[in-house]
Design a protein around this motif. Sequence first.
Motif, mmCIF file in Angstrom:
data_model
loop_
_atom_site.group_PDB
_atom_site.id
_atom_site.type_symbol
_atom_site.label_atom_id
_atom_site.label_comp_id
_atom_site.label_asym_id
_atom_site.label_seq_id
_atom_site.Cartn_x
_atom_site.Cartn_y
_atom_site.Cartn_z
ATOM 1 N N ILE A 44 1.000 -1.099 -0.042
ATOM 2 C CA ILE A 44 -0.101 0.026 -0.207
ATOM 3 C C ILE A 44 0.898 1.128 0.186
ATOM 4 C CG2 ILE A 44 -1.823 -0.971 1.282
ATOM 5 C CD1 ILE A 44 -0.857 0.110 3.713
ATOM 6 N N GLN A 45 0.318 2.249 -0.411
ATOM 7 C CA GLN A 45 1.070 3.596 -0.329
ATOM 8 C C GLN A 45 1.096 4.419 0.939
ATOM 9 O OE1 GLN A 45 1.043 6.104 -3.788
ATOM 10 N NE2 GLN A 45 1.979 4.428 -5.197
ATOM 11 N N GLU A 46 1.829 5.215 1.359
ATOM 12 C CA GLU A 46 2.039 5.707 2.523
ATOM 13 C C GLU A 46 0.912 6.673 3.089
ATOM 14 O OE1 GLU A 46 6.286 6.411 3.094
ATOM 15 O OE2 GLU A 46 6.132 8.215 2.081
ATOM 16 N N HIS A 47 0.519 7.341 1.837
ATOM 17 C CA HIS A 47 -0.354 8.425 2.239
ATOM 18 C C HIS A 47 -1.942 7.977 2.166
ATOM 19 C CE1 HIS A 47 -2.068 7.840 -1.770
ATOM 20 N NE2 HIS A 47 -0.727 7.863 -2.333
ATOM 21 N N ILE A 48 -2.491 6.893 1.963
ATOM 22 C CA ILE A 48 -3.654 6.256 2.413
ATOM 23 C C ILE A 48 -3.795 6.295 3.941
ATOM 24 C CG2 ILE A 48 -3.296 4.768 0.211
ATOM 25 C CD1 ILE A 48 -3.797 2.425 2.016
#
Lengths: 159, 159
Positions: free
Chosen positions: B37-41
């Motif tokens: 997953i991407q860290e900004h979610i």
Amino acid sequence: ARPRVGYFYSGKKSGQAITDTMTKWKVKDFQSVPVVIQEHISVYDAICQLFLEDVGSMFVTTKEGNLSGVVSRKDLLRIAIGNQDLTKMPVHMMMTRMPNITVCHKEDTLLSAAQQLMDRQIDSLPVVKQSAKGLEVIGRVTKTTITRAFLALSEEHDI
Amino acid sequence: ARPRVGYFYSGKKSGQAITDTMTKWKVKDFQSVPVVIQEHISVYDAICQLFLEDVGSMFVTTKEGNLSGVVSRKDLLRIAIGNQDLTKMPVHMMMTRMPNITVCHKEDTLLSAAQQLMDRQIDSLPVVKQSAKGLEVIGRVTKTTITRAFLALSEEHDI
């Protein structure tokens, strides 16, 4: 260098003996201590207990001490993101209940317990003992238990 | 009944060969597909992803695709029982960050990966590849992976 002739006792068993080891290993040789909670405690208290004991799942018993359910981190996370008041909901409302719990016995082979963990896609198996009043939880087998056994194979044998 | 004399090919390897198997097995032979997953979610979206993929932990990357963190069921449960708004908190606020992440490589032995899981008391290891721009996540090794390998030992060998 001195030629390596004859047999030297290395303190480890031969590779051949691994086959014997794997089929002889019983659940009782590797099981760990179960973490048991009573079914009337709140989900919030159950989560605290999970962190305190640092386990992935806990076994739930009736007041008489018989196995009635299992709760896992996954079950608790699902309930925690809902809107319920976790301090008011008893753990028996959301646990996985008997007879939907897969159990094992201390004389089962570790291989069969590992197979059950994979087949049922579960994180832990309670080790149970049948008594006149019900199922008593006497141990716990998890994928950590199996990982420990996998490492023990290489430690105990000359590989 | 016909006496069993001579050698019959059983399709399985001998017990002796287990020793070779265990030391030859590489991470790449057993690793599973990583969930990234991407860290900004948001933490809330991360939890949804965890249930959707049915995994115990996920790896977090920067927008460029480099490994920056790990989040586990345990981390997510801890944050979920707090009073924060999970839809507003980005996952990078609560993840375990590099360089505090234990990684492995596809050419490592499965035994060394299993040892790291036990020594560090963690549920999963990202399999990484170093590139010019950072660490790319190419796989995942968990205690489920090791349990699968433990069973494969008995399936592939005549025990």
